[in-house]
Design an enzyme around this catalytic site. Structure first.
Site, short mmCIF file in Angstrom:
data_model
loop_
_atom_site.label_atom_id
_atom_site.label_comp_id
_atom_site.label_asym_id
_atom_site.label_seq_id
_atom_site.Cartn_x
_atom_site.Cartn_y
_atom_site.Cartn_z
N GLU A 60 0.83 -1.21 0.00
CA GLU A 60 0.00 0.00 0.00
C GLU A 60 0.87 1.26 0.00
OE1 GLU A 60 -3.94 1.56 2.47
OE2 GLU A 60 -2.45 0.34 3.50
N CYS A 88 -5.89 -3.13 1.69
CA CYS A 88 -5.74 -3.10 3.15
C CYS A 88 -7.07 -3.26 3.88
CB CYS A 88 -5.01 -1.83 3.57
SG CYS A 88 -4.36 -1.91 5.27
N LYS A 119 -9.45 2.47 -3.23
CA LYS A 119 -9.87 1.85 -1.97
C LYS A 119 -11.23 2.37 -1.54
CE LYS A 119 -7.89 1.21 2.70
NZ LYS A 119 -6.65 1.49 3.47
#
Length: 280
Positions: free
Chosen positions: A44, A155, A118
Site C-alpha cells: 500500500e 488493506c 480503496k
C-alpha cells in the site's frame, strides 16, 4: 498443460525518500523477472511512508496523478522493459481536494489498464486515513492482463466480504491485497481473513504487508506476506515478519476452475435473498 503463472510480491522497509523507494522496487521487479515472474504487486502507498499514522497537511506532498504521475509513468516503462504485469499502489490526486488510496494496474507491454480506488477508509488511532482519502468510486474492476484476470482490494477493504465477492463475480483469478497493518491491531486476523476470502470466492489472493517501524509513528508492520490458493492453502512459506522480502510463487490458475466446479459456491448463491445486505 497446466496454466501456471509465476507471480511475485514485495514487502519492503521504508528507505526515507520516494526516489530510493521506487528504485528499490524496480530492482525487486527486475529480480522477480530474472526468476521468471510475470506479475508483481507492491505494498500500500509503496513509494511513501505510511504517513496515515499522523494527520498533517504536509503529507499531501506524496500524492501524484494516476496514470500520468512520475511513479506510474516509471512503472509503465519498467513493465515494458521486463515484460511483467505490475500492480502499483500510490496516493492519488485527481484534482484539488480529491485524493484517493489507489492502485494502478499496468500490463506486460507497459499499457495502463486502469486503477482501483480503496472503498473502505479507516479512521482509528495510527490509521487516520479519512484525513487524506476520499472513498473509492470506481467499483470493483478486474483487469484482463497478460497473465489472466487480476483484481485489487486494498488493506482495510479486506475486512468487508462484499468487495471480495464482487471481484469474484467480475471474473478475478488473482486478487492483490496491498496493505499496511501492525502487530498490535490485527496480526491474529492476517492469516485468517485472506485465506477465508480465497475460499469463499475461489481465486488466488496475494496478501502484502509492509515491514518495520517508520518515522511517523510506532506502528510495527509485521510483513508475513503470502500467496494463498482457492482452497485456502498457502502457496509456499509466508514471508518474514521482520525483514524485507521478495516472494515468488507458481500459481496454477486451472485450480480456480477446478475448485469452482467442485465446490459450486457461485452456483448456489442466492442474490434474490440478499436484499437486506444493501439497505443503509
Amino acid at each position: 498443460m497446466a496454466n501456471v503463472v509465476r507471480a511475485a510480491l514485495v514487502q519492503a522497509t521504508w528507505t526515507g525518500d520516494t526516489e530510493s523507494m521506487v528504485a528499490k522496487h524496480i530492482e525487486h521487479a527486475r529480480e522477480a523477472a530474472r526468476q521468471g515472474a510475470k506479475v508483481i504487486g507492491f505494498q500500500e502507498v509503496f513509494n511513501s511512508p505510511y504517513f496515515c499514522q499522523v494527520q498533517e497537511p504536509e503529507h499531501y506532498r506524496w500524492a501524484e496523478p494516476v496514470p500520468d504521475g512520475p511513479t506510474v509513468t516509471r512503472m509503465r516503462e519498467l513493465a515494458r522493459e521486463i515484460g511483467m504485469v505490475i500492480v502499483v499502489p500510490v496516493f492519488e490526486v485527481e484534482q484539488s481536494g480529491f485524493y484517493y488510496n489507489t492502485a494502478a494496474v499496468i500490463d506486460a507491454d507497459g499499457s495502463y489498464l486502469g486503477k482501483y480506488r480503496k472503498h473502505h477508509i479507516p479512521q482509528v488511532k495510527g490509521f487516520w486515513e479519512k484525513y487524506y482519502f476520499k472513498p473509492g468510486n470506481l467499483g470493483w474492476p478486474v483487469f484482463d492482463t497478460a497473465v489472466g484476470k487480476v483484481g485489487v482490494y486494498i488493506c482495510y477493504d479486506r475486512h468487508f466480504p462484499e468487495g471480495w465477492r464482487q471481484l469474484g463475480l467480475n471474473g478475478a483469478q488473482l486478487v492483490y491485497n496491498p496493505s499496511a497493518t501492525h502487530r498490535g491491531l490485527s496480526s491474529h486476523l492476517w492469516k485468517l481473513e485472506q485465506p477465508a476470502a480465497a475460499v469463499a470466492n475461489e481465486y488466488f489472493v496475494a496478501a502484502i504487508n509492509r515491514v518495520g517501524v517508520e518515522e511517523y509513528g510506532d506502528n510495527d508492520f509485521y510483513g508475513t506476506s503470502y500467496f494463498v490458493d482457492p482452497r485456502g492453502q498457502f502457496v509456499g512459506d509466508t514471508a518474514s515478519d521482520k525483514d524485507e522480502e521478495l516472494l515468488v510463487r507458481d500459481l496454477d490458475f486451472d485450480l480456480v476452475e477446478e475448485v469452482r466446479t467442485l465446490w459450486a459456491f457461485y452456483r448456489d448463491r442466492r442474490p434474490d435473498a440478499y436484499e437486506g445486505l444493501v439497505r443503509p
